[in-house]
Scaffold this active site. Structure first.
Site, PDB file in Angstrom:
ATOM      1  N   GLU A 263      22.797 -29.846 -64.025  1.00  0.00           N
ATOM      2  CA  GLU A 263      21.777 -30.867 -63.699  1.00  0.00           C
ATOM      3  C   GLU A 263      20.332 -30.251 -63.973  1.00  0.00           C
ATOM      4  OE1 GLU A 263      19.198 -31.932 -60.617  1.00  0.00           O
ATOM      5  OE2 GLU A 263      20.658 -31.213 -59.149  1.00  0.00           O
ATOM      6  N   CYS A 302      13.864 -32.280 -58.341  1.00  0.00           N
ATOM      7  CA  CYS A 302      14.550 -32.951 -59.547  1.00  0.00           C
ATOM      8  C   CYS A 302      14.629 -34.375 -59.257  1.00  0.00           C
ATOM      9  CB  CYS A 302      16.025 -32.334 -59.753  1.00  0.00           C
ATOM     10  SG  CYS A 302      16.927 -32.407 -58.040  1.00  0.00           S
TER      11      CYS A 302
END
Ligand code: NDP
Length: 685
Positions: A263, A302
């Site tokens: 990720e 994120c």
């Protein structure tokens, strides 16, 4: 141990069942607001190969001995124990630059994820050690050879390499599905904020809730750990794309086909609808959401909105509203309660973000905020990594590159105008794959076109409008039940997503064989497997006595026209197929009047139920009900009821039993097939 009293202190790794200090003094980790040292970090001398072996040999077997429900209970106990100690985590979290609201996401959001997995595991998984995946596949005409997919826990260790921005949530959101799957973990937090992760792991270890070896911690570099990963291990990574790509192509990971979940950077977009003009509720909600995503965790998220895609005609008004809102954000030391946005994690991180803003400036002009001269309400402007929110505007986003390519990991977003829905989708896609996008619109046609255009490029898409405004969890919140991850640039990984996340740590295997042997392997009876009929009625047996394959073959009952008419008038279901011979005959599926499906199910219950009070406590539903052959007046029904699955409930006096119910007619054809779900007492009264 009182961590706060000992600051600054040397962090330790927890490996092989012991807390181990690095051989060197270590690198200082500084308070993001004051620059004062909080801790020193070093992992020199840690035997990483031994840590992996310890997890595989000690933690793995201990976890695999537990059933899913026992592991879920363990997560629940752990979540509750951590929640009791949450204030200690909040106190230390301030040093990372987090406000109380930021820390809530990290600390209680992380613990909430543990608790959510505990509850989902209990409700959605059976109380077994192996999971069935999908239905039985029949592979032979005579039913002697079938197949069933199963999922069993990997026998290695999950190595979780985490980012600096969520030291608690980042660990717990990966740990919960890993432990529920029955796999031990080695957690490696990013150095910058590892002191908070270390504190939480200390408290976890002290509870003694997890079996020894289920959780190890590395504070500092992972050294040669990745050289020793094997095919049964899994590695997950959250952080920068460059590090992720390097690790993904690590020799041992490639050669041993180690599962690798990444990720990484994500240039998430938010799209304002063509219908959401200034003055609409959607416009106001959009302004609020963009400002919130820019300032929560100082934009070090994120999922933060990096690209703001707005109708050209509304762009000026949007910038004006955002400028006004962002200008009110009190920036300073989060120890001060009036502060709404804290500093970035470190001075280095601020330099990094400033450099990325310079990159973005190649395409866009700054329209709000000064990156070089922070205006703060409290704290030390020299030692603290403060940065005011910076909003940019790019007038020609279709021909620009940096704004779709550069991730400034801070309170930074770029507004870009569009004219058509197609153009909005095209701009969002230029991020080359993101974790999340949001679309603010009250127009179903716009929502359909844009969301379907965005979906292949995103792991999650949130639609915001006036109806969901109060209950919406927002653009930036990954939720335990929803997939977190994204294609392409976002790393290509998937985390969370409820039970999907658990399966990432399990191996799917197709098991083929005779039904009786498949049933022995899976713990679930399947058609064609041996069964025992003719003994005591299975409803008379407690969970302790009942066995998979215990079966009842009932007496028969012939359905009459009177039965059908009585049922129709009694229930009010006088549909023509039951009441009108001619109309029924004209129906392509029937050859005259037929019995109601629910009449068949009711007669079946009348045939298989044992009426006296006993261990069967309640019927709580049916699964997979199908009516397969029409029943005409004069047809004779019979039921074969077989105990299919037994799930004793932990900490309760009862459990669930699933029965295979097969209703046939006088020719042996199946007229109805379903699973009957009952609650059954563990023992007889
Ligand atoms: P890094 O990629 O440098 O670090 C991420 C994790 O990987 C840390 O735990 C780090 O440990 C570890 N790591 C670094 N090098 C290695 C290696 N060779 N072997 C094993 N582990 C390694 O990212 P940062 O956390 O420093 O953040 C840098 C940038 O990444 C941010 O500015 C941002 O742009 C992006 N980022 C993106 C996130 C996202 O989810 N989109 C989240 C966080 C960051 P250590 O800290 O000890 O070096």
């Amino acid at each position: 141990m009182n961590v706060m009293a000992n600051r600054p202190r040397r962090l330790e790794s927890y490996v092989g069942g012991h807390w181990v200090a690095g051989a060197k003094e270590g690198v200082p980790l500084l308070d993001a607001s004051t620059g004062a040292p909080v801790a020193f970090i070093d992992s020199t001398g840690v035997d990483f190969k031994a840590a992996l072996a310890y997890g595989r040999e000690k933690g793995g077997p201990a976890l695999r001995r537990l059933s899913f429900h026992e592991r879920a209970a363990m997560l629940k106990a752990l979540g509750q124990a951590l929640m009791e100690r949450k204030e200690e985590f909040y106190a230390l979290s301030t040093a990372t630059g987090a406000t109380r609201a930021d820390s809530w996401v990290d600390i209680e959001g992380g613990i909430g994820t543990l608790l959510s997995y505990a509850s989902k595991g209990r409700r959605e998984l059976p109380n077994t050690r192996v999971l069935l995946d999908g239905d039985v596949e029949l592979l032979s005409k005579d039913g002697t050879f079938s197949a069933q997919h199963i999922l069993s826990p990997l026998q290695g260790v999950a190595v979780h390499i985490n980012a600096f921005n969520f030291p608690c949530w980042g660990m717990l959101e990966k740990l919960a599905p890993t432990l529920l799957a029955g796999v031990p973990a080695i957690v490696k937090p990013a150095s910058q904020t590892a002191y908070l992760t270390e504190l939480m792991v200390r408290r976890i270890v002290e509870t003694r809730i997890l079996p020894e070896g289920a959780l190890q911690l590395v504070c500092g570099s992972v050294g040669d750990l990745l050289d020793h990963v094997e095919g049964q291990d899994a590695v997950t990574f959250t952080g920068s794309a460059s590090t992720g790509q390097r690790l993904k192509t690590h020799k041992a990971i490639v050669e041993n086909s180690v599962r690798f979940t990444m990720e990484a950077d994500s240039l998430n977009a938010a799209v304002l609808g063509l219908d959401a003009a200034p003055g609409t509720e959607e416009f106001d909600l959009f302004v609020k959401e963009v400002a919130r995503e820019m300032t929560v965790k100082a934009g070090q998220k994120c999922t933060a909105i990096r690209r703001v895609i707005a109708p050209r005609a509304f762009s000026e008004a949007l910038i004006e509203s955002l400028r006004a809102r962002l200008g009110k954000t009190a920036l300073g030391n989060p120890a001060d309660e009036a502060v709404r946005m804290g500093p970035l994690a470190s001075l280095d991180q601020r330099e990094e973000v400033r450099a990325r803003i310079r990159d973005l400036s190649a395409d866009a002009e700054i329209v709000a905020g000064n990156p070089d001269n922070p205006s703060i309400t409290s704290g030390d402007s020299t030692a603290g990594a403060f940065l005011n929110p910076v909003l940019l505007y790019c007038d020609k986003p279709g021909s620009a590159r940096a704004i779709h390519d550069v991730e400034a990991f801070g309170p930074v977003s770029t507004v870009m105008p569009y004219d058509t829905a197609e153009e909005a989708v095209d701009l969002a896609r230029r991020g080359k794959g993101s974790l999340v996008a949001s679309v603010f619109t009250n127009d179903p046609a716009f929502a359909e076109e844009v969301v379907l255009g965005l979906a292949p490029f995103h792991g999650r898409v949130m639609i915001g409008n006036r109806v969901s405004a109060k209950s919406s969890t927002g653009h930036g919140s990954p939720l335990p039940g929803l997939v977190h991850g994204g294609p392409g640039r976002a790393g290509g990984g998937e985390e969370l997503g409820g039970m999907r996340g658990v399966k990432h740590y399990m191996q799917r295997t197709a098991i083929q064989g005779a039904p009786t042997l498949l049933s022995a392997v899976t713990g679930r009876w399947l058609p064609g497997a041996e069964a025992r009929a003719g003994g005591e009625h299975p409803f008379r047996k407690s969970l302790a006595e009942l066995k998979i394959g215990d079966q009842l073959i009932t007496a028969t009952r012939t359905v009459t026209l009177d039965d059908i008419e009585h049922f129709a008038n009694f229930t009010g279901d006088t549909f023509y197929a039951h009441m009108d011979e001619e109309a029924a005959k004209a129906n392509p599926f029937f050859d005259g009047r037929v019995a109601h499906g629910y009449l068949i199910v009711s007669f079946a219950a009348g045939l298989f139920v044992d009426p006296a009070p006993g261990p069967v406590l309640a019927n709580y539903g049916v699964d997979n009900l199908r009516f397969l052959t029409p029943v005409n007046p004069g047809d004779t029904l019979k039921v074969q009821l077989t105990c299919k699955e037994i799930n004793p409930r932990a900490n309760a006096e009862h459990g669930e039993v699933r029965w295979d119910c097969n209703v046939t007619n006088q020719t042996g054809a199946t007229v109805a097939q379903y699973d009957v779900l009952t609650m059954v007492a563990k023992t007889r009264e």
